[in-house]
Design a protein around this motif. Structure first.
Motif, PDB file in Angstrom:
ATOM      1  N   MET A 205       0.406  -1.190   0.138  1.00  0.00           N
ATOM      2  CA  MET A 205      -0.119  -0.172  -0.344  1.00  0.00           C
ATOM      3  C   MET A 205       1.015   0.928   0.238  1.00  0.00           C
ATOM      4  O   MET A 205       0.469   2.408   0.376  1.00  0.00           O
ATOM      5  CB  MET A 205      -1.190  -0.070   1.149  1.00  0.00           C
ATOM      6  N   SER A 206       2.219   0.959  -0.261  1.00  0.00           N
ATOM      7  CA  SER A 206       2.616   2.396  -0.378  1.00  0.00           C
ATOM      8  C   SER A 206       2.968   3.003  -1.818  1.00  0.00           C
ATOM      9  O   SER A 206       2.527   2.036  -2.323  1.00  0.00           O
ATOM     10  CB  SER A 206       4.210   1.866   0.067  1.00  0.00           C
ATOM     11  N   LEU A 207       4.220   4.271  -1.674  1.00  0.00           N
ATOM     12  CA  LEU A 207       4.098   4.645  -2.939  1.00  0.00           C
ATOM     13  C   LEU A 207       5.692   4.390  -3.049  1.00  0.00           C
ATOM     14  O   LEU A 207       6.233   4.921  -2.778  1.00  0.00           O
ATOM     15  CB  LEU A 207       3.442   6.338  -2.214  1.00  0.00           C
ATOM     16  N   PRO A 208       5.374   3.786  -4.813  1.00  0.00           N
ATOM     17  CA  PRO A 208       7.052   3.534  -4.202  1.00  0.00           C
ATOM     18  C   PRO A 208       7.477   4.640  -5.362  1.00  0.00           C
ATOM     19  O   PRO A 208       7.378   5.015  -5.858  1.00  0.00           O
ATOM     20  CB  PRO A 208       7.080   1.806  -5.779  1.00  0.00           C
ATOM     21  N   ALA A 209       9.054   4.850  -4.845  1.00  0.00           N
ATOM     22  CA  ALA A 209       9.818   5.840  -5.676  1.00  0.00           C
ATOM     23  C   ALA A 209       9.912   5.644  -7.049  1.00  0.00           C
ATOM     24  O   ALA A 209      10.495   6.741  -7.957  1.00  0.00           O
ATOM     25  CB  ALA A 209      10.760   6.349  -4.709  1.00  0.00           C
ATOM     26  N   GLU A 210      10.698   4.619  -7.064  1.00  0.00           N
ATOM     27  CA  GLU A 210      11.263   3.920  -8.171  1.00  0.00           C
ATOM     28  C   GLU A 210      10.403   4.414  -9.365  1.00  0.00           C
ATOM     29  O   GLU A 210      10.220   4.536 -10.425  1.00  0.00           O
ATOM     30  CB  GLU A 210      11.546   2.380  -8.816  1.00  0.00           C
ATOM     31  N   SER A 211       8.946   3.805  -9.308  1.00  0.00           N
ATOM     32  CA  SER A 211       7.735   4.124 -10.153  1.00  0.00           C
ATOM     33  C   SER A 211       8.148   5.908 -10.657  1.00  0.00           C
ATOM     34  O   SER A 211       7.830   6.595 -11.840  1.00  0.00           O
ATOM     35  CB  SER A 211       6.590   4.182 -10.071  1.00  0.00           C
TER      36      SER A 211
ATOM     37  N   GLY B 141       8.303  10.998   7.568  1.00  0.00           N
ATOM     38  CA  GLY B 141       8.495   9.290   8.071  1.00  0.00           C
ATOM     39  C   GLY B 141       6.690   8.809   8.647  1.00  0.00           C
ATOM     40  O   GLY B 141       6.811   8.420   9.623  1.00  0.00           O
ATOM     41  N   VAL B 142       5.879   9.560   7.704  1.00  0.00           N
ATOM     42  CA  VAL B 142       4.909   8.823   7.450  1.00  0.00           C
ATOM     43  C   VAL B 142       4.310   7.045   7.505  1.00  0.00           C
ATOM     44  O   VAL B 142       5.082   6.404   6.320  1.00  0.00           O
ATOM     45  CB  VAL B 142       3.449   9.331   6.428  1.00  0.00           C
ATOM     46  N   GLN B 143       4.498   6.743   8.408  1.00  0.00           N
ATOM     47  CA  GLN B 143       4.770   4.874   8.395  1.00  0.00           C
ATOM     48  C   GLN B 143       2.797   4.714   8.429  1.00  0.00           C
ATOM     49  O   GLN B 143       1.873   5.229   8.722  1.00  0.00           O
ATOM     50  CB  GLN B 143       5.237   4.193   8.909  1.00  0.00           C
ATOM     51  N   LEU B 144       2.449   3.558   7.444  1.00  0.00           N
ATOM     52  CA  LEU B 144       1.354   2.560   7.343  1.00  0.00           C
ATOM     53  C   LEU B 144       0.735   2.059   8.756  1.00  0.00           C
ATOM     54  O   LEU B 144      -0.110   1.589   9.320  1.00  0.00           O
ATOM     55  CB  LEU B 144       0.916   2.003   6.187  1.00  0.00           C
ATOM     56  N   LEU B 145       2.494   1.211   8.877  1.00  0.00           N
ATOM     57  CA  LEU B 145       1.841   0.118   9.821  1.00  0.00           C
ATOM     58  C   LEU B 145       3.751   0.674  10.732  1.00  0.00           C
ATOM     59  O   LEU B 145       4.614   1.296   9.996  1.00  0.00           O
ATOM     60  CB  LEU B 145       2.275  -1.532   9.690  1.00  0.00           C
ATOM     61  N   PRO B 146       4.158   0.067  11.889  1.00  0.00           N
ATOM     62  CA  PRO B 146       5.237   0.531  12.103  1.00  0.00           C
ATOM     63  C   PRO B 146       5.890  -0.019  11.723  1.00  0.00           C
ATOM     64  O   PRO B 146       5.851  -1.675  11.988  1.00  0.00           O
ATOM     65  CB  PRO B 146       4.560  -0.486  13.959  1.00  0.00           C
TER      66      PRO B 146
END
Length: 545
Positions: free
Chosen positions: A45-51, A178-183
């Motif tokens: 669910m993260s946002l990928p820097a590579e793309s 440093g936003v985190q979806l989960l720890p």
């Protein structure tokens, strides 16, 4: 006209689906490596820097072949990172370290051999070819997805530029905050890049370890100096180095199954004392974890830290003094007993210099196999006694591998009366009376339970042997080779293994009084801990004037 309109509408739908698929691939694919590393699908669910980076770069590049090169490089990076993450997962689950390209290339070749043995060489080649084809197809698909996303963004004009700016700014802000979806699961991710950076760092570390190995193996104050008097304090003794498979610290301290092992050690220690034996114990730190036992064996024997297959192979190209060779040079008959071996061991003859090498093919065993363990440990003890200790003999030095506690740890043998062992046929009915691995391994708690039972059996066989066959001249060095796999050891286990020295001669313990080891066969939690490669020199120092 209606037909043309329908065709155009279908094309439009197909284009929309392709566009949605392209953006979905760009969002998900670069995150798979992180999901494997973190062990949670939440990472997807993260946002990928590579793309984000590849689309922005493609927007800035004029039309031409270089666009395909950039998109292709993106696809290759993502696919390679995913493969590396999968390899890391496999290596960490088995040997407790990440994959290293510098050290583990041969392991992949060995894995191909295992698949070939199981499925046939032709099928193994077909499987590898299919995997390679899928990986190439995935890289091409990701490259096309990046190019399509760039085209859609450009054709959207101002809307596309705003969207690209907002997504990029969001990633930067979330990364800074440093936003985190989960720890432990950041929203702004760069998982593919991080995976490749980590494996590059691991490769650099491996290369440094190789250099350290070369320096260590070239310095040997025992091998390079006079050997007169080596081990003279053990003159007339039979010396056995007994490696117990998967016997780690977790077996004796603070685990759900350690109480049974502790009980076996306490009862066995009490019996030893009644029979006139003494014992002292501590811990050694093994160079391996969960498997690859021969790295521990060679480390203890050579006094060099052997943490990889590459260095293990390099060691055999050197003229390094091992404990076996030191005993041989001092006049002992040297023997290796490796019940799991079913092929000739070239290094045993040419590097260690054993006078006799015993394996599953020449130890006369006619009983059943207990999963991996071809020969139960009680038979191994009996065979060694019959061949080397029962009659008057010159002093013997032996390394014996006891493998009944080898994964999958089930079925576990049971002790039988020693006079009934014979050729091992007495064990015929036992495997069917135990649990099959397929019935145990789906449940981690049952795996831990049978692991503890297997260690209890192996230790119990040793204590029973010492009680049954009085050995006044024996010096027994019994130790583990490594901790069991993570399914048993847990995520935080170290690399420590118990080691004990057992003998009836008080003079043996006078020589090692400075070591500070604890009394008995159950090491205390605060017992001394040495690296396993330190044992050889300290042992030679203690028993050589």
């Amino acid at each position: 006209m209606n037909g043309d309109f329908g065709t155009e509408r279908n094309r439009g739908r197909g284009s929309s689906v392709a566009t949605v698929g392209a953006f979905a691939a760009l969002v998900v694919a670069p995150l798979i490596a992180g999901a494997l590393a973190l062990g949670t699908p939440a990472a997807l669910m993260s946002l990928p820097a590579e793309s984000i980076a590849v689309v922005l770069i493609l927007i800035a590049i004029p039309a031409g072949w270089i666009r395909w090169a950039v998109a292709g490089a993106f696809g290759v990076v993502v696919v390679v990172a995913t493969v590396v993450a999968a390899l890391d997962l496999g290596f960490e689950a088995t040997v407790d370290r990440a994959f290293s390209l510098a050290e583990d290339g041969p392991a992949l070749v060995s894995a191909f051999g295992v698949v070939g043995d199981a499925t046939g060489t032709g099928n193994a080649i077909l499987i590898v070819a299919l995997i390679v084809a899928l990986l190439v197809a995935a890289a091409i698909a990701l490259a096309r997805a990046a190019l399509r996303a760039e085209r859609v963004t450009v054709r959207s004009g101002r809307t596309g530029r705003i969207a690209a700016t907002v997504i990029t700014a969001t990633w930067i802000v979330c990364a800074l905050v440093g936003v985190q979806l989960l720890p432990g699961v950041p929203f702004a991710a760069a998982d593919a890049t991080a995976t490749l950076a980590a494996t590059t760092s691991q490769t650099v570390v491996s290369l440094q370890e190789q250099r350290d190995f070369e320096r260590a193996v070239q310095t040997d104050r025992f091998g390079d100096g006079p050997t007169d008097g080596l081990l003279s304090a053990l003159k007339g003794k039979d010396v056995v180095i007994a490696f117990i498979e998967s016997y780690g610290r977790v077996a004796v301290q603070e685990s759900a199954f350690s109480a049974g092992v502790d009980r076996t050690l306490r009862q066995g220690g009490a019996q030893l004392a009644e029979d006139g034996y003494s014992a002292q114990s501590a811990f050694l730190t093994s160079p391996t974890f969960g498997g690859v036992s021969w790295l521990a064996h060679s480390t203890l024997q050579s006094g060099v830290w052997i943490a990889s297959q590459q260095n293990y192979n390099r060691l055999f190209a050197r003229d390094r003094l091992t404990l076996t060779r030191a005993f041989k040079d001092a006049g002992w008959r040297t023997v290796s007993v490796v019940p799991s071996n079913s092929e000739p061991w070239v290094e045993g003859k040419h590097f260690y210099g054993y006078d006799a090498m015993v394996n599953s093919l020449n130890m006369g065993y006619r009983g059943p196999a207990f999963s991996y363990a071809r020969v139960p440990d009680q038979y191994t003890w009996q065979h060694f006694y019959d061949e080397e200790l029962s009659d008057p003999h010159a002093p013997v030095m032996a390394e014996i591998d006891f493998v009944s506690s080898h994964t999958p740890w089930t079925p576990v043998p049971s002790l039988v009366p020693w006079p009934e062992i014979g050729d091992g046929s007495v064990f015929d009915a036992q495997p069917a009376q135990g649990l099959a691995p397929v019935d145990v391994w789906p449940d981690p708690e049952r795996v831990q339970e049978v692991y503890g039972q297997s260690v209890q059996y192996t230790l119990g066989a040793m204590f029973s042997f010492l009680h049954t066959y009085d050995q006044p001249d024996l010096v027994l060095i019994v130790l583990g080779d490594h901790q069991p796999a993570r399914i048993v050891s847990g995520p935080d286990a170290d690399h420590d293994v118990p080691i004990s020295i057992i003998s009836k001669d008080p003079a043996v313990f006078d020589e090692i009084a400075s070591w500070g080891w604890g009394t008995g066969v159950l090491p205390a939690p605060d017992a001394p801990v040495w690296r396993m490669d330190r044992f050889r020199d300290r042992f030679l120092d203690a028993f050589s004037p």
